[in-house]
Design an enzyme around this catalytic site. Structure first.
Site, PDB file in Angstrom:
ATOM      1  N   CYS A   1      10.300   1.254   2.525  1.00  0.00           N
ATOM      2  CA  CYS A   1      10.962   0.505   2.111  1.00  0.00           C
ATOM      3  C   CYS A   1      12.474   1.154   2.280  1.00  0.00           C
ATOM      4  CB  CYS A   1      10.480  -0.403   1.077  1.00  0.00           C
ATOM      5  SG  CYS A   1      11.240   0.115  -0.699  1.00  0.00           S
TER       6      CYS A   1
ATOM      7  N   LYS B   1      -2.893  -8.184  -7.640  1.00  0.00           N
ATOM      8  CA  LYS B   1      -2.979  -8.552  -5.846  1.00  0.00           C
ATOM      9  C   LYS B   1      -2.746  -6.695  -5.384  1.00  0.00           C
ATOM     10  CE  LYS B   1      -4.277  -9.283  -1.560  1.00  0.00           C
ATOM     11  NZ  LYS B   1      -4.099  -7.973  -1.259  1.00  0.00           N
ATOM     12  N   PRO B   2      -3.526  -5.753  -5.202  1.00  0.00           N
ATOM     13  CA  PRO B   2      -3.152  -4.703  -4.594  1.00  0.00           C
ATOM     14  C   PRO B   2      -3.664  -5.236  -3.290  1.00  0.00           C
ATOM     15  CG  PRO B   2      -5.483  -4.587  -5.608  1.00  0.00           C
ATOM     16  CD  PRO B   2      -5.486  -5.834  -6.185  1.00  0.00           C
ATOM     17  N   ALA B   3      -3.094  -4.311  -2.537  1.00  0.00           N
ATOM     18  CA  ALA B   3      -3.174  -4.145  -1.292  1.00  0.00           C
ATOM     19  C   ALA B   3      -4.928  -3.919  -0.391  1.00  0.00           C
ATOM     20  CB  ALA B   3      -2.074  -2.816  -0.092  1.00  0.00           C
ATOM     21  N   SER B   4      -5.194  -3.857   0.649  1.00  0.00           N
ATOM     22  CA  SER B   4      -6.712  -4.085   1.094  1.00  0.00           C
ATOM     23  C   SER B   4      -6.413  -2.600   1.212  1.00  0.00           C
ATOM     24  CB  SER B   4      -7.432  -4.604   1.736  1.00  0.00           C
ATOM     25  OG  SER B   4      -7.033  -5.994   1.022  1.00  0.00           O
TER      26      SER B   4
ATOM     27  N   TRP C   1       1.447  -1.513  -0.037  1.00  0.00           N
ATOM     28  CA  TRP C   1      -0.128   0.133   0.219  1.00  0.00           C
ATOM     29  C   TRP C   1       0.466   1.048  -0.050  1.00  0.00           C
ATOM     30  CZ3 TRP C   1       1.950   2.798   4.005  1.00  0.00           C
ATOM     31  CH2 TRP C   1       2.483   1.840   5.346  1.00  0.00           C
ATOM     32  N   ASN C   2       2.233   1.163   0.422  1.00  0.00           N
ATOM     33  CA  ASN C   2       2.639   2.427   0.473  1.00  0.00           C
ATOM     34  C   ASN C   2       3.208   3.364  -0.759  1.00  0.00           C
ATOM     35  OD1 ASN C   2       4.425   0.518  -0.119  1.00  0.00           O
ATOM     36  ND2 ASN C   2       5.970   1.462   0.770  1.00  0.00           N
TER      37      ASN C   2
ATOM     38  N   GLU D   1      10.875  -8.157  -3.110  1.00  0.00           N
ATOM     39  CA  GLU D   1      10.872  -7.288  -3.138  1.00  0.00           C
ATOM     40  C   GLU D   1      10.900  -6.655  -0.993  1.00  0.00           C
ATOM     41  OE1 GLU D   1      12.772  -5.137  -4.125  1.00  0.00           O
ATOM     42  OE2 GLU D   1      13.101  -5.869  -5.921  1.00  0.00           O
TER      43      GLU D   1
ATOM     44  N   GLU E   1      14.225  -5.504  -9.216  1.00  0.00           N
ATOM     45  CA  GLU E   1      12.877  -4.682 -10.232  1.00  0.00           C
ATOM     46  C   GLU E   1      14.041  -3.849 -11.196  1.00  0.00           C
ATOM     47  OE1 GLU E   1      10.054  -4.283  -7.650  1.00  0.00           O
ATOM     48  OE2 GLU E   1       8.974  -6.241  -8.410  1.00  0.00           O
TER      49      GLU E   1
ATOM     50  N   GLY F   1       6.040  -6.494  -0.065  1.00  0.00           N
ATOM     51  CA  GLY F   1       5.655  -5.922   1.503  1.00  0.00           C
ATOM     52  C   GLY F   1       7.084  -6.746   2.120  1.00  0.00           C
ATOM     53  N   SER F   2       6.455  -6.437   2.826  1.00  0.00           N
ATOM     54  CA  SER F   2       7.097  -7.384   4.884  1.00  0.00           C
ATOM     55  C   SER F   2       7.834  -8.600   4.655  1.00  0.00           C
ATOM     56  CB  SER F   2       6.078  -7.614   5.880  1.00  0.00           C
ATOM     57  OG  SER F   2       5.569  -7.782   5.452  1.00  0.00           O
TER      58      SER F   2
HETATM   59  P1  NAP Z   1       2.434  -6.145   3.218  1.00  0.00           P
HETATM   60  O1  NAP Z   1       0.983  -6.385   5.131  1.00  0.00           O
HETATM   61  O2  NAP Z   1       3.703  -7.995   3.959  1.00  0.00           O
HETATM   62  O3  NAP Z   1       1.322  -6.497   2.185  1.00  0.00           O
HETATM   63  C1  NAP Z   1       2.183  -6.432   1.323  1.00  0.00           C
HETATM   64  C2  NAP Z   1       0.941  -7.452   0.377  1.00  0.00           C
HETATM   65  O4  NAP Z   1       0.953  -8.587   0.367  1.00  0.00           O
HETATM   66  C3  NAP Z   1      -0.647  -7.472   0.330  1.00  0.00           C
HETATM   67  O5  NAP Z   1      -0.894  -6.901  -0.786  1.00  0.00           O
HETATM   68  C4  NAP Z   1      -0.813  -7.475   0.997  1.00  0.00           C
HETATM   69  O6  NAP Z   1      -2.295  -8.139   0.949  1.00  0.00           O
HETATM   70  C5  NAP Z   1      -0.307  -9.627   0.644  1.00  0.00           C
HETATM   71  N1  NAP Z   1      -0.256 -10.307   1.516  1.00  0.00           N
HETATM   72  C6  NAP Z   1       0.052 -10.016   3.174  1.00  0.00           C
HETATM   73  N2  NAP Z   1      -0.417 -11.838   3.404  1.00  0.00           N
HETATM   74  C7  NAP Z   1      -0.442 -12.117   2.219  1.00  0.00           C
HETATM   75  C8  NAP Z   1      -0.179 -13.864   2.215  1.00  0.00           C
HETATM   76  N3  NAP Z   1      -0.129 -14.529   3.477  1.00  0.00           N
HETATM   77  N4  NAP Z   1      -0.369 -14.313   1.384  1.00  0.00           N
HETATM   78  C9  NAP Z   1      -0.382 -13.366  -0.022  1.00  0.00           C
HETATM   79  N5  NAP Z   1      -0.546 -12.028   0.043  1.00  0.00           N
HETATM   80  C10 NAP Z   1      -0.448 -11.521   0.972  1.00  0.00           C
HETATM   81  O7  NAP Z   1       3.271  -4.500   3.755  1.00  0.00           O
HETATM   82  P2  NAP Z   1       2.759  -4.022   3.858  1.00  0.00           P
HETATM   83  O8  NAP Z   1       1.832  -3.430   5.146  1.00  0.00           O
HETATM   84  O9  NAP Z   1       1.403  -3.936   2.652  1.00  0.00           O
HETATM   85  O10 NAP Z   1       4.697  -3.241   2.964  1.00  0.00           O
HETATM   86  C11 NAP Z   1       4.897  -2.809   3.229  1.00  0.00           C
HETATM   87  C12 NAP Z   1       5.746  -4.120   3.287  1.00  0.00           C
HETATM   88  O11 NAP Z   1       6.506  -2.970   1.895  1.00  0.00           O
HETATM   89  C13 NAP Z   1       7.396  -2.653   4.335  1.00  0.00           C
HETATM   90  O12 NAP Z   1       7.371  -4.320   5.492  1.00  0.00           O
HETATM   91  C14 NAP Z   1       8.287  -2.279   3.522  1.00  0.00           C
HETATM   92  O13 NAP Z   1       9.333  -2.123   3.749  1.00  0.00           O
HETATM   93  C15 NAP Z   1       7.654  -3.785   1.794  1.00  0.00           C
HETATM   94  N6  NAP Z   1       8.086  -2.736   1.084  1.00  0.00           N
HETATM   95  C16 NAP Z   1       9.075  -3.124   0.123  1.00  0.00           C
HETATM   96  C17 NAP Z   1       9.553  -3.036  -0.937  1.00  0.00           C
HETATM   97  C18 NAP Z   1      10.782  -3.133  -1.522  1.00  0.00           C
HETATM   98  O14 NAP Z   1      10.715  -2.776  -2.519  1.00  0.00           O
HETATM   99  N7  NAP Z   1      11.103  -3.448  -1.373  1.00  0.00           N
HETATM  100  C19 NAP Z   1       8.496  -1.707  -1.613  1.00  0.00           C
HETATM  101  C20 NAP Z   1       7.573  -1.222  -0.456  1.00  0.00           C
HETATM  102  C21 NAP Z   1       7.711  -1.738   1.404  1.00  0.00           C
HETATM  103  P3  NAP Z   1      -3.417  -7.100   1.848  1.00  0.00           P
HETATM  104  O15 NAP Z   1      -3.329  -5.878   2.346  1.00  0.00           O
HETATM  105  O16 NAP Z   1      -5.116  -7.528   1.839  1.00  0.00           O
HETATM  106  O17 NAP Z   1      -3.343  -7.976   3.836  1.00  0.00           O
END
Ligand code: NAP
Length: 484
Positions: A288, A179-182, A155-156, A254, A463, A232-233
């Site tokens: 991130c 699949k976008p973030a919820s 979502w960020n 990522e 990427e 994501g995380s």
């Molecule tokens: P997140 O909670 O890991 O969620 C990211 C995405 O994954 C969302 O679309 C989420 O869906 C989905 N997701 C969650 N649990 C899942 C599962 N069990 N199976 C499949 N998909 C799942 O991360 P966030 O809070 O959105 O983003 C913040 C994190 O992303 C931070 O740690 C940040 O550092 C990292 N990030 C990394 C980069 C990079 O390029 N390395 C860039 C930006 C952000 P829902 O929203 O529906 O839960």
């Protein structure tokens, strides 16, 4: 549907096999600045994902048969559509994510650039001819699209981080399900509108919002989904790796970051403070590659902290739609709770709050004061875990060896920054820092044409750059025997 969601207008649709779909239990989208719902978005259940993968699979042969130039032309035209709608899309990003409008405009601009970059890269998926060992053989190496891709976005940066996956996948010849973030499903609707407007064939790009568990489960279980790419995380990334192990699914990750920003005595101090302001506070600290730890050599330490705190205190915090706002709300109230936990735990361990440190407004508010901490214990949470907020510890160090040791003392390795005017030191630091991206006197290092990704637990694969499209290509060796 509850009373409070009745007035939110039409459900924002998903884009499935070239059609708009408003089915499913809608997601309610909340404006983090007000804490109030303002829109609803359609969702899928697992059967819909299965059908979408089947439709993507059906669309695949014709899409991969196009030339790179033909595929690229769709991306170029979609880029032009997005550019022409910058104001409307930027407003959506700010409403669903909270970031200041100027930064949302910047996100649209970077998205357009990524699409243009990968439109060009579509023509450059070169293989090679390899000299033979045996006289009557000839060897070719071909690069071919991996197949249907499941892309999971955070979502960020709801638009640009999705496009870092979608654009290279399409360019390579792969249909994509996004699949976008919820929390932020609306930016993906704009992306789908752009692809629809340029006549992208049905099934080549589709959106699937809803339960992450169900959608993720189908991505990994379905043999026709050949690749999953996730931003994501680190925590969720680990879980996806475990799932991918069962089906041996091709996976790119990522993940989280914990970027150090190192300032030497010989740095241009004004440039270093400016760099720290951007690296820490851009996107309200929810990046991130945000600087999570600032290390300043002792000779410059006091002057740095004073100037950094003065500028951080001057930042205007408010609703991202308001003119002149530098810092928006965090994504939700829980994100402020998380940041306050980091601040309070550091303070209990002896840290001093130089500026900020408090939630702004009511207990439900998602606004946090820009916060700088000093005298933070090395094992404080904010020194080890992502704070993902406008909070930063500033720590002194004595020499280069210590700076390298401190900077690399983390399980993450996404980005690192160094400020110095000494060219030899700049080289040494750039080589010693364990991070996929190093900014030397540069707080904004990411660019379409250079690779981006993590060392250590910050991820797998890259990427952007010419590496970005490789993630969506399989390498095939073709050997011709019996050549007369
Ligand atoms: P997140 O909670 O890991 O969620 C990211 C995405 O994954 C969302 O679309 C989420 O869906 C989905 N997701 C969650 N649990 C899942 C599962 N069990 N199976 C499949 N998909 C799942 O991360 P966030 O809070 O959105 O983003 C913040 C994190 O992303 C931070 O740690 C940040 O550092 C990292 N990030 C990394 C980069 C990079 O390029 N390395 C860039 C930006 C952000 P829902 O929203 O529906 O839960």
């Amino acid at each position: 549907m509850s009373d409070s969601t009745e007035n939110l207008g039409d459900v924002r649709p998903l884009y499935l096999n070239g059609q708009w779909s408003r089915s499913g239990q809608p997601l309610v989208v909340t404006n983090p600045a007000t804490g109030k719902p303002f829109a609803r978005a359609a969702t899928v259940v697992r059967d819909d994902v299965r059908r979408a993968i089947a439709n993507a699979t059906a669309a695949s042969p014709a899409w991969r048969a196009l030339t790179g130039q033909q595929r690229g032309s769709f991306l170029l035209r979609a880029a032009a559509v997005l550019a022409s709608r910058t104001e409307e899309i930027a407003k959506t990003i700010t409403l669903e994510n909270g970031k200041p409008l100027a930064q949302s405009r910047g996100e649209v601009g970077m998205t357009v650039d990524h699409l243009q970059w990968f439109a060009e890269e579509a023509r450059r998926t070169y293989g090679r001819v390899v000299p033979q060992q045996v006289a009557n053989k000839r060897h070719l190496v071909l690069q071919q699209p991996v197949g249907v891709v499941g892309a999971i976005a955070p979502w960020n940066f709801p638009l640009v981080l999705a496009v870092r996956k979608v654009a290279p996948a399409l360019a390579a010849g792969c249909p994509v399900l996004l699949k976008p973030a919820s929390a932020t499903p609306l930016s993906a609707v704009h992306l789908a509108e752009a692809f629809d407007e340029v006549g992208l064939p049905a099934g080549v790009f589709q959106t699937v919002a809803g339960s992450a568990q169900e959608i993720g489960a189908e991505f990994f279980a379905n043999p026709n989904c050949r690749k999953v790419t996730f931003t994501g995380s680190t925590e969720v990334g680990r879980e996806l790796m475990r799932r991918a192990a069962e089906s041996v699914t091709n996976l790119s990750l990522e993940l989280g970051g914990h970027a150090p920003l190192v300032v030497f005595d010989d740095a241009n101090l004004e440039q270093a403070v400016q760099g720290a302001m951007i690296a820490k506070f851009r996107n309200t600290g929810q990046s991130c590659i945000a600087a999570n730890r600032v290390y300043v050599q002792r000779g410059a330490y006091d002057r740095f902290v004073e100037a950094f705190a003065r500028q951080a205190t001057a930042l205007k915090v408010g609703d991202g739609l308001e003119e002149g706002v530098d810092i928006g709300p965090l994504i939700d109230r829980a994100a402020v709770d998380h940041a306050l936990r980091h601040i309070n735990q550091a303070v209990e361990g002896g840290a001093k709050v130089v500026c900020g440190g408090k939630r702004i407004g009511s207990d439900d508010s998602a606004f946090l004061q820009p916060t700088i901490l000093t005298d933070v214990a090395p094992d404080a949470l904010c020194m080890r875990e992502e704070t993902f907020a406008p909070v930063v510890p500033v720590v002194p160090f004595d020499d280069e060896a210590e700076a390298i040791r401190l900077a690399n003392h983390t399980e993450y390795g996404l980005a690192a920054y160094v400020f110095t005017q000494n060219i030899n030191r700049a080289w040494r630091m750039a080589e010693a820092l364990e991070a996929g991206t190093v900014g030397v006197n540069d707080a904004v290092p990411s660019t379409s044409q250079c690779p981006f990704g993590g060392f250590k637990q910050s991820g797998l694969g890259r990427e952007l750059g010419s590496e970005g499209i490789e993630a969506y290509l399989e390498t095939k060796h073709v050997s011709f025997g019996g050549v007369e």
